[in-house]
Design a protein around this motif. Structure first.
Motif, mmCIF file in Angstrom:
data_model
loop_
_atom_site.group_PDB
_atom_site.id
_atom_site.type_symbol
_atom_site.label_atom_id
_atom_site.label_comp_id
_atom_site.label_asym_id
_atom_site.label_seq_id
_atom_site.Cartn_x
_atom_site.Cartn_y
_atom_site.Cartn_z
ATOM 1 N N TYR A 164 10.323 39.245 -3.720
ATOM 2 C CA TYR A 164 11.281 38.148 -4.167
ATOM 3 C C TYR A 164 12.023 38.004 -2.681
ATOM 4 O O TYR A 164 12.169 38.834 -1.807
ATOM 5 C CB TYR A 164 12.130 39.000 -5.009
ATOM 6 C CG TYR A 164 11.743 38.835 -6.533
ATOM 7 C CD1 TYR A 164 12.247 37.911 -7.120
ATOM 8 C CD2 TYR A 164 11.062 40.034 -7.116
ATOM 9 C CE1 TYR A 164 11.650 37.479 -8.798
ATOM 10 C CE2 TYR A 164 10.520 39.766 -8.426
ATOM 11 C CZ TYR A 164 10.890 39.011 -9.040
ATOM 12 O OH TYR A 164 10.478 38.845 -10.640
ATOM 13 N N SER A 165 12.570 36.761 -2.971
ATOM 14 C CA SER A 165 13.247 36.433 -1.656
ATOM 15 C C SER A 165 14.563 36.961 -1.524
ATOM 16 O O SER A 165 15.282 37.682 -2.609
ATOM 17 C CB SER A 165 13.585 35.023 -1.772
ATOM 18 O OG SER A 165 14.451 34.651 -2.792
ATOM 19 N N ILE A 166 14.960 37.145 -0.306
ATOM 20 C CA ILE A 166 16.386 37.960 0.096
ATOM 21 C C ILE A 166 17.416 36.995 0.050
ATOM 22 O O ILE A 166 17.432 35.898 0.838
ATOM 23 C CB ILE A 166 16.056 38.493 1.370
ATOM 24 C CG1 ILE A 166 14.833 39.559 1.500
ATOM 25 C CG2 ILE A 166 17.461 39.285 2.096
ATOM 26 C CD1 ILE A 166 14.407 40.102 3.001
ATOM 27 N N ARG B 201 20.265 45.846 1.103
ATOM 28 C CA ARG B 201 19.732 44.439 0.908
ATOM 29 C C ARG B 201 19.546 44.318 -0.358
ATOM 30 O O ARG B 201 19.169 44.758 -1.369
ATOM 31 C CB ARG B 201 18.084 44.527 1.633
ATOM 32 C CG ARG B 201 17.435 43.273 1.453
ATOM 33 C CD ARG B 201 16.045 43.385 2.302
ATOM 34 N NE ARG B 201 16.046 42.997 3.645
ATOM 35 C CZ ARG B 201 15.162 43.667 4.378
ATOM 36 N NH1 ARG B 201 14.044 44.133 4.024
ATOM 37 N NH2 ARG B 201 15.144 43.327 5.721
ATOM 38 N N THR B 202 19.770 42.904 -0.718
ATOM 39 C CA THR B 202 19.935 42.337 -1.828
ATOM 40 C C THR B 202 18.661 41.125 -2.388
ATOM 41 O O THR B 202 18.745 40.376 -1.200
ATOM 42 C CB THR B 202 21.255 41.702 -2.556
ATOM 43 O OG1 THR B 202 21.905 42.880 -2.310
ATOM 44 C CG2 THR B 202 21.217 41.332 -4.202
ATOM 45 N N TYR B 203 18.120 41.042 -3.574
ATOM 46 C CA TYR B 203 16.947 40.070 -3.446
ATOM 47 C C TYR B 203 17.351 39.225 -4.673
ATOM 48 O O TYR B 203 18.370 39.596 -5.591
ATOM 49 C CB TYR B 203 15.744 41.068 -4.044
ATOM 50 C CG TYR B 203 15.258 41.858 -2.808
ATOM 51 C CD1 TYR B 203 14.290 41.478 -2.070
ATOM 52 C CD2 TYR B 203 15.777 43.070 -2.591
ATOM 53 C CE1 TYR B 203 13.895 42.163 -0.778
ATOM 54 C CE2 TYR B 203 15.368 43.874 -1.759
ATOM 55 C CZ TYR B 203 14.112 43.585 -1.037
ATOM 56 O OH TYR B 203 13.749 44.296 0.217
ATOM 57 N N SER B 204 16.621 38.024 -4.780
ATOM 58 C CA SER B 204 16.860 37.116 -5.823
ATOM 59 C C SER B 204 16.740 37.695 -7.118
ATOM 60 O O SER B 204 17.120 36.775 -8.154
ATOM 61 C CB SER B 204 16.052 35.776 -5.329
ATOM 62 O OG SER B 204 14.621 36.226 -5.424
ATOM 63 N N ASP C 8 20.683 39.879 3.491
ATOM 64 C CA ASP C 8 19.740 40.506 4.025
ATOM 65 C C ASP C 8 20.377 41.782 4.672
ATOM 66 O O ASP C 8 21.404 42.165 4.526
ATOM 67 C CB ASP C 8 19.298 39.768 5.448
ATOM 68 C CG ASP C 8 18.010 40.177 5.991
ATOM 69 O OD1 ASP C 8 17.533 41.222 5.377
ATOM 70 O OD2 ASP C 8 17.364 39.419 6.851
ATOM 71 N N ARG D 28 9.653 45.766 -1.523
ATOM 72 C CA ARG D 28 9.012 44.945 -0.856
ATOM 73 C C ARG D 28 7.662 44.245 -1.353
ATOM 74 O O ARG D 28 7.500 42.857 -1.386
ATOM 75 C CB ARG D 28 8.758 45.248 0.599
ATOM 76 C CG ARG D 28 8.164 44.045 1.528
ATOM 77 C CD ARG D 28 8.084 44.719 3.191
ATOM 78 N NE ARG D 28 7.404 45.995 3.161
ATOM 79 C CZ ARG D 28 7.987 47.109 3.641
ATOM 80 N NH1 ARG D 28 9.144 47.264 3.566
ATOM 81 N NH2 ARG D 28 7.252 48.222 3.375
#
Length: 485
Positions: A426-428, A446-449, A431, A422
Motif C-alpha cells: 500500500y502507498s505511504i 508510518r501510515t499507509y493508504s 512517511d 511492506r
C-alpha cells in the motif's frame, strides 16, 4: 451505564432468527457450529459488579464487572471476563475487546501488567496477600475494555464437557465472535459504541480472522449489529515465520558478529526455521547463533534472564510460619529475584489463587483448580497458518488498524512486522517519522493508504505497554481518537 435488569427477549429472538437462516461456512465448518440459535432459550451470561478487591485499599475508583458468558455447543464453554468501563465518557468512548497472547495467557495478565488500571506493587513477598496499586496510564482512561479469558482452559474459563475442552485457532475465533454478540445483548447500552478488537503476541493470528468474521456477520444482517471500526495488535505473530527475522535483528543489535551474520545468510539463505540437519553448514551456524544469544531475555533483550518455577501454591502458609527464614522460603517457592520483572508474575499467581480474591471476583467454586497466568502446555491445534490474507481482506473493507512493536523484542522482532506490512504494497501517506511523548522520542511511525498505522515503541519489549506504559498510552489514546501519533 450498566443496568441491573436488561431487556433480552426481543434481541435474542432477532439473533436466533437471523442465524437460523444463515449459510455461513468457515474453514469447512458451518456456522451453526456456534449454535447461536440456542439464544432463544437462554443467554447463558452472568455478570456482577466488583466494588472491592483484596489487596487494594478502599473501593475501586472505576467500574469493574466480572462474569461468564456461555459459548460453544450448548454453552459448554463458560468464558470468564473482566469488564472495565471507561473512566472518561463510557457512553461515547470506544469499546475494546482484548485478548492476551499465548495461546492460553489469562486476560488478567493484560489487565494488571499491560493496559489495565491496576498493577501489583513491587515488594518482597512476606506470606501475606500481594498489594494492588493504581496504574496511571491505563487505557481505560479513554475506552471501555473487555478482557476475555479465551481459549478454553485459559485463566478462569472452563469447559463443562470433555469435548468442549478442545482448543484450536478456529474454535477461538468462533468463541470470541459468539462471546461479543452475546455480551452486547446483555449490555445494550454499548450497542452504539465504536468497537475495536485488540491483543498482542499470538493474538496476531486469530484477531484479524475474528474481525473478518464479525464483519461478515454484520453484512449478513446478524443481530445485534456490531459497530466494528478496526483492530490493533502489539508485537504480533502473523506469518508464523517471525523467527527468520531474529538473525538480522540480533545482528543489528550487536548480539552476533558480522562474520556469523554473513555466514548465516550464505549457508541458510534466509531460512532459519526447522533447519535441515543435512545442511551441515547452516546447522553449525545456527548452533553458533543459539550459543551467542543464550542467556538473553528474548522478550526484552535489556532485561536479565530470570527463570523460576510456577509452584506458588504447592505449599502452605503454615510452613512459612514454622520456617520464617528467607532462604527456605525462596527454596520452597523457587522465586525469581525481586529485581526481575517476572517477580510480579509470581505475586499475581498467589493473588489469583487466594480464596478471598476468587470470592471477590465471583469465580464459581470448583470450576477450575489452580489458576495459571499462562496455560501453554495444554494441546492446541494451529489450524490457521497465517493471518496475512485476513489483513489484506480487512484493508479492502477499510477498517482502521494500529500495528505496534516494542523495538527491543527478539521473540517477534519489529523487522518481521515491517516485512509483512511492506509486502501489502500500500502507498505511504505519512512517511517514517518520530512520534513523541513529553518532548522525547517515543518511537517511529508510518501510515499507509489502507488506514494501517505501524509504530515502534522505543525501548519496548515483547508486550510493549508492560515496558513503556506512558508511551503506549499516548500512542493508543491518540490513535483511538483518530489523532496522528
Amino acid at each position: 451505564m450498566l443496568t441491573e435488569k436488561r431487556e433480552r427477549t426481543l434481541e435474542m429472538a432477532k439473533l436466533s432468527s437471523t442465524y437460523a437462516t444463515s449459510d455461513f461456512v468457515y474453514h469447512g465448518l458451518v456456522l451453526p457450529f456456534l449454535l447461536l440459535s440456542s439464544f432463544s432459550f437462554q443467554l447463558a451470561s452472568c455478570g456482577s459488579i466488583v466494588k472491592f478487591l483484596p489487596g487494594f485499599e478502599g473501593p475501586l475508583p472505576f467500574l469493574l464487572e466480572t462474569g461468564y458468558v456461555g459459548v460453544g455447543e450448548s454453552d459448554d464453554v463458560q468464558t470468564f471476563y473482566y469488564f472495565i468501563e471507561s473512566e472518561n465518557n463510557p457512553k461515547e468512548d470506544p469499546l475494546m475487546l482484548w485478548l492476551t497472547g499465548g495461546p492460553g495467557c489469562s486476560a488478567l495478565s493484560g489487565l494488571v501488567f499491560e493496559i489495565g488500571p491496576l498493577a501489583f506493587k513491587y515488594e518482597e513477598y512476606n506470606g501475606s496477600l500481594p498489594n494492588l496499586v493504581l496504574r496511571p496510564h491505563s487505557w481505560t482512561k479513554v475506552s471501555s475494555i473487555i478482557f476475555v479469558d479465551l481459549p478454553v482452559s485459559t485463566g478462569f474459563t472452563y469447559a463443562t464437557t470433555e469435548s468442549a475442552s478442545q482448543r484450536s485457532d478456529w474454535m477461538l475465533v468462533h468463541h470470541v465472535h459468539q462471546f461479543l454478540r452475546k455480551w452486547l445483548i446483555d449490555h445494550p447500552n454499548f450497542l452504539s459504541n465504536q468497537v475495536y478488537i485488540g491483543g498482542d503476541s499470538y493474538s496476531g493470528i486469530p484477531i484479524p480472522v475474528i474481525v473478518q468474521e464479525i464483519s461478515q456477520g454484520n453484512e449478513k444482517g446478524v443481530q445485534p449489529w456490531i459497530n466494528l471500526r478496526g483492530y490493533l495488535l502489539g508485537n504480533a505473530a502473523t506469518t508464523r515465520k517471525e523467527k527468520n527475522y531474529k538473525i538480522p535483528f540480533a545482528h543489528g543489535m550487536g548480539l552476533i558478529s558480522d562474520e556469523l551474520y554473513e555466514s548465516l545468510q550464505k549457508n541458510c539463505k534466509g531460512e532459519y526455521i526447522n533447519v535441515d540437519t543435512r545442511n551441515l553448514l547452516c546447522y553449525r551456524d545456527m548452533e553458533s547463533f543459539d550459543k551467542a544469544t543464550s542467556g538473553l531475555n528474548h522478550a526484552y533483550i535489556l532485561d536479565p534472564s530470570c527463570e523460576w518455577l510456577d509452584t506458588e501454591t504447592s505449599w502452605r502458609r503454615s510452613l512459612i510460619k514454622k520456617y520464617p527464614g528467607k532462604k527456605l522460603l525462596n527454596t520452597l517457592l523457587k522465586l525469581p529475584l525481586l529485581s526481575c520483572r517476572s517477580y510480579v508474575y509470581f505475586l499475581c499467581g498467589y493473588w489469583a489463587n487466594d480464596d478471598n480474591v476468587r470470592n471477590a471476583l465471583h469465580i464459581r467454586k470448583g470450576s477450575i483448580g489452580k489458576w495459571h497466568r499462562c496455560n501453554i502446555n495444554i494441546p492446541f491445534k494451529n489450524d490457521i497458518s497465517s493471518s496475512y490474507d485476513y489483513h489484506v481482506n480487512l484493508s479492502k473493507k477499510g477498517y482502521r488498524s494500529l500495528i505496534y512493536s516494542g523495538d527491543h523484542d527478539m521473540e517477534i522482532p519489529f523487522l518481521a512486522t515491517q516485512a509483512w506490512i511492506r509486502s501489502l504494497n500500500y502507498s505511504i501517506v505519512d512517511d517514517w517519522r518520530q512520534w513523541q511523548t513529553n518532548g522525547q522520542v517515543a518511537g517511529y511511525t508510518r501510515t499507509y493508504s489502507n488506514r494501517m498505522t505501524f509504530a515502534t515503541v522505543k525501548g519496548g519489549g515483547h508486550t510493549a505497554p508492560e515496558y513503556k506504559p506512558e508511551e503506549c498510552f499516548a500512542m493508543y489514546s491518540r490513535w483511538i481518537s483518530n489523532t496522528p501519533l
